[in-house]
Every structure is written in C-alpha cells, then in structure tokens.
Design an enzyme around this catalytic site. Sequence first.
Site, PDB file in Angstrom:
ATOM      1  N   GLU A 171      48.536  29.963  58.493  1.00 42.17           N
ATOM      2  CA  GLU A 171      47.502  30.878  57.998  1.00 42.17           C
ATOM      3  C   GLU A 171      48.050  31.795  56.918  1.00 42.17           C
ATOM      4  O   GLU A 171      48.506  32.906  57.203  1.00 42.17           O
ATOM      5  CB  GLU A 171      46.946  31.738  59.141  1.00 42.17           C
ATOM      6  N   GLU A 261      43.506  24.922  64.816  1.00 44.91           N
ATOM      7  CA  GLU A 261      43.560  26.017  65.793  1.00 44.91           C
ATOM      8  C   GLU A 261      42.195  26.672  65.896  1.00 44.91           C
ATOM      9  O   GLU A 261      41.587  27.011  64.888  1.00 44.91           O
ATOM     10  CB  GLU A 261      44.590  27.053  65.326  1.00 44.91           C
TER      11      GLU A 261
HETATM   12  C1  IDC Z   1      48.477  35.340  68.612  1.00 46.16           C
HETATM   13  C2  IDC Z   1      48.736  35.181  70.093  1.00 46.16           C
HETATM   14  C3  IDC Z   1      49.197  36.513  70.659  1.00 46.16           C
HETATM   15  C4  IDC Z   1      50.412  36.987  69.871  1.00 46.16           C
HETATM   16  C5  IDC Z   1      50.116  37.032  68.382  1.00 46.16           C
HETATM   17  C6  IDC Z   1      51.360  37.373  67.590  1.00 46.16           C
HETATM   18  O1  IDC Z   1      47.574  34.729  70.729  1.00 46.16           O
HETATM   19  O2  IDC Z   1      49.539  36.371  72.024  1.00 46.16           O
HETATM   20  O3  IDC Z   1      50.767  38.292  70.312  1.00 46.16           O
HETATM   21  O4  IDC Z   1      49.630  35.771  67.944  1.00 46.16           O
HETATM   22  O5  IDC Z   1      51.107  37.514  66.248  1.00 46.16           O
HETATM   23  C7  IDC Z   1      45.793  33.282  64.811  1.00 46.16           C
HETATM   24  C8  IDC Z   1      47.192  32.843  64.732  1.00 46.16           C
HETATM   25  C9  IDC Z   1      47.858  32.858  66.090  1.00 46.16           C
HETATM   26  C10 IDC Z   1      47.398  34.053  66.899  1.00 46.16           C
HETATM   27  C11 IDC Z   1      45.909  33.877  67.164  1.00 46.16           C
HETATM   28  C12 IDC Z   1      45.284  34.964  68.053  1.00 46.16           C
HETATM   29  O6  IDC Z   1      47.366  31.585  64.122  1.00 46.16           O
HETATM   30  O7  IDC Z   1      49.238  32.891  65.912  1.00 46.16           O
HETATM   31  O8  IDC Z   1      48.112  34.069  68.115  1.00 46.16           O
HETATM   32  N1  IDC Z   1      45.220  33.806  65.895  1.00 46.16           N
HETATM   33  O9  IDC Z   1      45.406  36.200  67.456  1.00 46.16           O
HETATM   34  N2  IDC Z   1      44.919  33.259  63.828  1.00 46.16           N
HETATM   35  C13 IDC Z   1      43.769  33.813  64.262  1.00 46.16           C
HETATM   36  C14 IDC Z   1      43.941  34.163  65.585  1.00 46.16           C
END
Ligand code: IDC
Length: 342
Positions: A171, A261
Amino acid sequence: MKIRIIGFVILPVLMMSLSGCGTDEKFLAVDKKGKTVVDRFGQLQVNGTKLCTEAGKPIQLRGMSSHGLQWAGKYANEDVIGWLRDDWNIQVWRAAMYLTQGGYIENPVIKEKVISSIEAALKLGIYVIVDWHVLSDKNPQVYQAKAIEFFTDIAQKYGSYPNIIYEICNEPNGKDVTWSGQIKPYAEALIGAIRSLDPDNLIIVGTPNWSQDVDVAARDPIKGEKNIMYTLHFYAGTHGEELRNKAEKALNLGLPIFVTEWGTSEATGGGGVYIDESKQWLTFLKKHQISWVNWSVTNKGEESGVLVYNADREGKGHWKETDLSESGRFIRKVLRNEIRIP
Ligand code: IDC
C-alpha cells in the site's frame, strides 16, 4: 409417496447447497479427484481484466493472508496453511512481510517466514502471494534496492513454480507518493528485475492512496508487460459504494484487479464486524471475478483477525469453532461455500 418424492428431490438439493457440494469445482482448493488448485489451474495468466487458468478459463481465487509475519509468523507453516487448505478451502495464502515496524528491513530473518510459506504452498499445491508490505514507509522507492535484491532471490529460487505470485508493494501512501512520480517507476524497475528471471508468474502492483486509487493506475497502466495485475484493498466498515464505483471505473478502462487484502472490520483492523457490508463487497467481487484474500490470521484480538484472543498460541491449526472470531466463522463459511454469495 408424495412426501418421499419431495424428500428425494428437495433434501439432496438442500444438503448440496449447505455442504457446498453443488458449488462449482473451480472454487475448491482440492477437487473430488484429489487434484489441487495448482494441478488444475497451472500457470496463471491475465487476459484483459480477468485472471485465467493456464488453459485460458477465467477464475476467481480466494484465500487468507497472514498478519504481519513479525508478529504472527507462527502461522506461516505447513500445519496451519494445510489446515486452511483442507478445512477452510483456501486456494491462495499471502505472506505479508512488513518492511518496518519490526519487519524485514530491521529484522531480515523474517524472510524465513516467507520461505516457509512458499515451501508449504508448493507441498500443498496452492498459490502463494509474496507480499512486500509497504505501509508506514509509504514510498516504495525508499527500499527499492532492497526490494530488487529480495525479489531477485525469490524469483531465482522459486520463479519456475506456477504457485508464486509477486506482490511488489502492498500500500503506497502519502500525498507526495503518486502513481507517475514514484509508484509506476518503482513497479517498472521491479517488473524488469523479476521478469529477467521469471517470464510469466503474476506480478501485482500496488496503487496510490493505500491501494485504493485503481482508477488512477487505469488511466496510465504499465505497458508492454504480460501477467500484471493491480491491487485494490478495502475494509468493509470503512469503504463501500464509492470505492466500488472507482473499481468499476478502472475495470471499464481495462485494468485487471486483484484484492490481495480486505477486512470485515474498519480500516484500523478493528471495529465491527460488518457482515452485511462484507457480503455486498463479496457479491461485487464475484460478479467481476475478482480474486481476493482476507486479512488476517492472527490471535491478537482485533476484529478483522480470524482467531479469538490468544487462541492457537503455537501455530498448529486444527482450530475448533471456539477458537474462531466472528469474522473467522464468517470467512470460513464463505470460503467453504456454505454462505451463498449471489
Ligand atoms: C494492521 C494490523 C494491526 C497492526 C497494524 C500495524 O491489522 O494489527 O497494528 O497493521 O501497522 C492495511 C494494511 C495492514 C493493516 C490493515 C489494518 O495493509 O497492514 O494491518 N490495513 O489496519 N491497509 C488497510 C488496513
């Protein structure tokens, strides 16, 4: 007699739809003859906006993503991925390798979790997405040299297997990280490096604004390369109609999309769970035959995670119903074809 006839006709139909037996075999990880999805679909290819089998038949792959491998790497093994294949019916596993926040740049041994994911996928006959998880580092060019080194190694070792899918930039985000300025040039550099070693496996390219602005990529796609797809990400509690319209715009411009994702929660990974909104999205993805991977296999207790807090602390699989979160129970049923998505 009448009742018996009705029973004979209605019951099997009812049972088939419940057990998923009536489902198109193309949605199965392993078919009734014991053939795995990779046995059947072989070398994937992209035709127009569609992901297709080696034989040219359009398909929609579905599966699960790991959580950040630095935190939830204990699930990146054959026991868990095998359980997900056999009990959850996943056709694809995504190994999410963060760069920072304790990820690969700071802690290169995390790569071993990608390798164990790949090795498991090869044994199990499923596809595996190798995800270079650009996130808080925003601009993919920051670690471009490291990315080339990493993917060169993966392509050298595994590029000859049809199981491998490269996701080169999870992303990209930030106001000054644009498609034409940073993301597309990065993607072209990575595609060049990978293609010199692996001429055909799928390469998935991240899009601006946390992989939401697929319409921007669609107006200026990468030219002269085959088997390239573009990332769309959504979280059902945060993103809806507006993002689907954007995706439709991109499809109409001919952009092949892969949802590497998505979550049933809000974009934070928590909140919800948003089941109705998730179903709306799943209907949209099915209609357009867009492949998807759900976020994520973790027991940290956030709503998007498929396990409840502290379940399966060792990474063994064989989960019981009580190990699964609300999202976990829902996604498992969807993958097992036990919830009908119109
Ligand atoms: C989130 C995890 C969370 C962690 C965080 C760290 O769910 O537990 O603390 O990352 O940065 C994304 C990302 C993905 C995110 C997820 C939810 O690709 O890494 O994971 N998310 O926030 N893009 C949109 C949402």
